[in-house]
Design a protein around this motif. Sequence first.
Motif, PDB file in Angstrom:
ATOM      1  N   PHE A 271      51.465  20.406  21.885  1.00 17.96           N
ATOM      2  CA  PHE A 271      50.396  19.465  22.271  1.00 17.96           C
ATOM      3  C   PHE A 271      50.281  19.501  23.786  1.00 17.96           C
ATOM      4  O   PHE A 271      51.298  19.477  24.470  1.00 17.96           O
ATOM      5  CB  PHE A 271      50.794  18.023  21.960  1.00 17.96           C
ATOM      6  N   ASN A 272      49.030  19.484  24.318  1.00 19.14           N
ATOM      7  CA  ASN A 272      48.888  19.130  25.728  1.00 19.14           C
ATOM      8  C   ASN A 272      47.874  17.994  25.801  1.00 19.14           C
ATOM      9  O   ASN A 272      47.154  17.738  24.835  1.00 19.14           O
ATOM     10  CB  ASN A 272      48.437  20.333  26.557  1.00 19.14           C
ATOM     11  N   PHE A 273      47.793  17.302  26.951  1.00 18.87           N
ATOM     12  CA  PHE A 273      47.018  16.062  27.025  1.00 18.87           C
ATOM     13  C   PHE A 273      45.902  16.105  28.073  1.00 18.87           C
ATOM     14  O   PHE A 273      45.268  15.095  28.346  1.00 18.87           O
ATOM     15  CB  PHE A 273      47.966  14.897  27.353  1.00 18.87           C
ATOM     16  N   HIS A 274      45.660  17.283  28.626  1.00 19.77           N
ATOM     17  CA  HIS A 274      44.685  17.322  29.717  1.00 19.77           C
ATOM     18  C   HIS A 274      43.309  16.831  29.291  1.00 19.77           C
ATOM     19  O   HIS A 274      42.612  16.166  30.045  1.00 19.77           O
ATOM     20  CB  HIS A 274      44.599  18.750  30.271  1.00 19.77           C
ATOM     21  N   HIS A 275      42.913  17.110  28.034  1.00 23.22           N
ATOM     22  CA  HIS A 275      41.575  16.693  27.560  1.00 23.22           C
ATOM     23  C   HIS A 275      41.493  15.192  27.339  1.00 23.22           C
ATOM     24  O   HIS A 275      40.407  14.644  27.142  1.00 23.22           O
ATOM     25  CB  HIS A 275      41.207  17.427  26.270  1.00 23.22           C
ATOM     26  N   LEU A 276      42.649  14.528  27.365  1.00 32.15           N
ATOM     27  CA  LEU A 276      42.662  13.072  27.131  1.00 32.15           C
ATOM     28  C   LEU A 276      42.866  12.303  28.429  1.00 32.15           C
ATOM     29  O   LEU A 276      43.343  11.173  28.447  1.00 32.15           O
ATOM     30  CB  LEU A 276      43.739  12.725  26.098  1.00 32.15           C
ATOM     31  N   LYS A 277      42.500  12.983  29.554  1.00 36.09           N
ATOM     32  CA  LYS A 277      42.555  12.280  30.843  1.00 36.09           C
ATOM     33  C   LYS A 277      41.179  12.311  31.519  1.00 36.09           C
ATOM     34  O   LYS A 277      41.049  12.115  32.710  1.00 36.09           O
ATOM     35  CB  LYS A 277      43.640  12.915  31.744  1.00 36.09           C
ATOM     36  N   VAL A 278      40.140  12.587  30.721  1.00 38.02           N
ATOM     37  CA  VAL A 278      38.783  12.730  31.293  1.00 38.02           C
ATOM     38  C   VAL A 278      38.102  11.372  31.503  1.00 38.02           C
ATOM     39  O   VAL A 278      36.954  11.302  31.916  1.00 38.02           O
ATOM     40  CB  VAL A 278      37.903  13.639  30.397  1.00 38.02           C
ATOM     41  N   ASP A 279      38.846  10.289  31.179  1.00 38.91           N
ATOM     42  CA  ASP A 279      38.334   8.943  31.541  1.00 38.91           C
ATOM     43  C   ASP A 279      39.334   8.266  32.483  1.00 38.91           C
ATOM     44  O   ASP A 279      39.379   7.044  32.574  1.00 38.91           O
ATOM     45  CB  ASP A 279      38.092   8.092  30.291  1.00 38.91           C
ATOM     46  N   TYR A 280      40.144   9.081  33.158  1.00 40.97           N
ATOM     47  CA  TYR A 280      41.046   8.575  34.203  1.00 40.97           C
ATOM     48  C   TYR A 280      40.307   8.713  35.534  1.00 40.97           C
ATOM     49  O   TYR A 280      39.837   9.797  35.861  1.00 40.97           O
ATOM     50  CB  TYR A 280      42.344   9.401  34.280  1.00 40.97           C
ATOM     51  N   LYS A 281      40.225   7.602  36.286  1.00 39.47           N
ATOM     52  CA  LYS A 281      39.542   7.685  37.585  1.00 39.47           C
ATOM     53  C   LYS A 281      40.521   8.228  38.622  1.00 39.47           C
ATOM     54  O   LYS A 281      41.628   7.682  38.763  1.00 39.47           O
ATOM     55  CB  LYS A 281      39.063   6.276  37.993  1.00 39.47           C
TER      56      LYS A 281
END
Length: 546
Positions: A271-281
């Motif tokens: 698993f990686n999580f980069h796609h789940l940080k696209v709503d991090y300011k």
Amino acid sequence: MKEQDWKKSVVYQIYPKSFNDTTGNGEGDLRGIIDKLDYLQFLGVDYLWLTPIYDSPMNDNGYDISNYYEINEQFGTKADLRELLDAAHTRGLKVILDIVINHTSTEHEWFKAARQSKESPYRDYYFFKNSQDGPPTNWMSKFGGNAWQFDDQTEEYYLHLFDVTQADLNWNNENVRKALYKILNYWIDFGVDGFRFDVINLISKGAFEDSEAIGKEFYTDGPRVHEYIHEMNRKTFGDKDFMTVGEMSSTTIDHCIQYTQPERQELHSVFNFHHLKVDYKDGEKWTNQKFDLQQLKTILMDWQTGIYEGGGWNAIFWCNHDQPRVVSRFGTDLDEAMRKQSAKTLAIVLHLLQGTPYIYQGEEIGMTDPHFTSIAQYRDVESLNAYHSLKSQGYDEQEILTILGQKSRDNSRTPMQWSADTHAGFTTGTPWIDVSPNYETINVEAALEDQNSIFYMYKQLIALRHTHDIVTYGNIVPRYMGHEQLFVYERNYEGQTWLVVANMTNEPAKLPEDIEREGDIIIENGTVTGGYLEPYGAYVLSIESK
Ligand code: TEU
């Protein structure tokens, strides 16, 4: 147990504490999972991943293990787990246990011995450091605060990348590795079918120096991480009919290719999580920002093409027990028709990608964030730490609740919604965390009765993966990446091409003039009118390969 290529499998993640309670104590248990195996078999999934069920003080809901060889009595007994395994295997389901070996609970016997004296044989199982002028380094814990805790019993600091009650293990110590492999082999011999390795890319710590940031560079994909994972493979699961997935925190495509290239004998998938940080300011989780669709498309496609071309293997997912509910995050839960439409389109986009898809409990019926209105409703240690940190930074209560409402891990930890009965049929007692208020309309019973429900879209997508090799073995070609509303990609395999077209917005999306419109319809979720695909609409065509 049905024998099939693990690469054609779909995994269902269960957070036992919130799945199904059979004792009335308000917390889910193993027998509750046994009672729902027929439902999971009907959905069509292949593996069940259980988050940690071992002895734990539950400061981090089981990711703080105090005894790896015992089942936490709140979940049940080893006999219950044995019955669960047998009942799952009878239904052709396999079971993956979550294994947390980057750190232990400070209640673990190893840590209790280590903190007794500097001469303890367990002292070097952890990272204890002498430092006269404050913490040894300026590293930050992922749960807030400094990553070192002063232990006044022996007047040294110990490292905890997560909660202060989760002490990092020293993998450089061969005795630690041997003790951990013994644990893995115990559960392999018990009959489990796989492991999910918690933050496994953090196990190799390099230098202990001050950081320009929070210290990740000194322990993420560390200097000996591949050596350790390869050794673990060889000493435990490597030659068995077993499936492994590694949770990789802040990792890279190159490392994930190395972790999953079969010839390297490390892990099956990551698993990686980069796609789940696209709503991090500005990269900061505890902010309230709408997600960036272009970033989401770009990151997903970079990882899809990178891992595929590198001969690695992705675990693909939208949700888990640490993430908000995807329909609330990347779809919409404001309008019932659009909730269903967007949840189905999100499922289509994910399940036709390359890799092994994971479904988090409740995702298959479009469960939403609970939209809590009070800090008293929150339970998660990370979220409660964030509340106090934001408070100390001067944020007002409502601003903080808005941020938690968007980002808290509790968003996905509310009880599974089985029916419109009290507490959504999850418990006859008082649930440990509030049930989402929409359970009377969003629940399994209602979903099973509605042939157009999100549930049956997931069931169809799982079946497609089982019956069409293109979904498992096809390449992936991003299309129209610059389109501001559409997410479009091709899968190609043995002369066949599938085209996936999804409108990821709540406005009609104009289709490109040259996009293929003719072909065999594989899936249709929405209509095209006057060259526009309806809001959150999607379709999948089998078209002539170019
Ligand atoms: O999570 C790893 C991790 O980095 C988490 O901080 C997660 O990515 C973050 O909360 C998302 O914002 C794993 C487990 O999944 C998590 O439940 C545990 O709390 C953590 O490790 C420590 O074991």
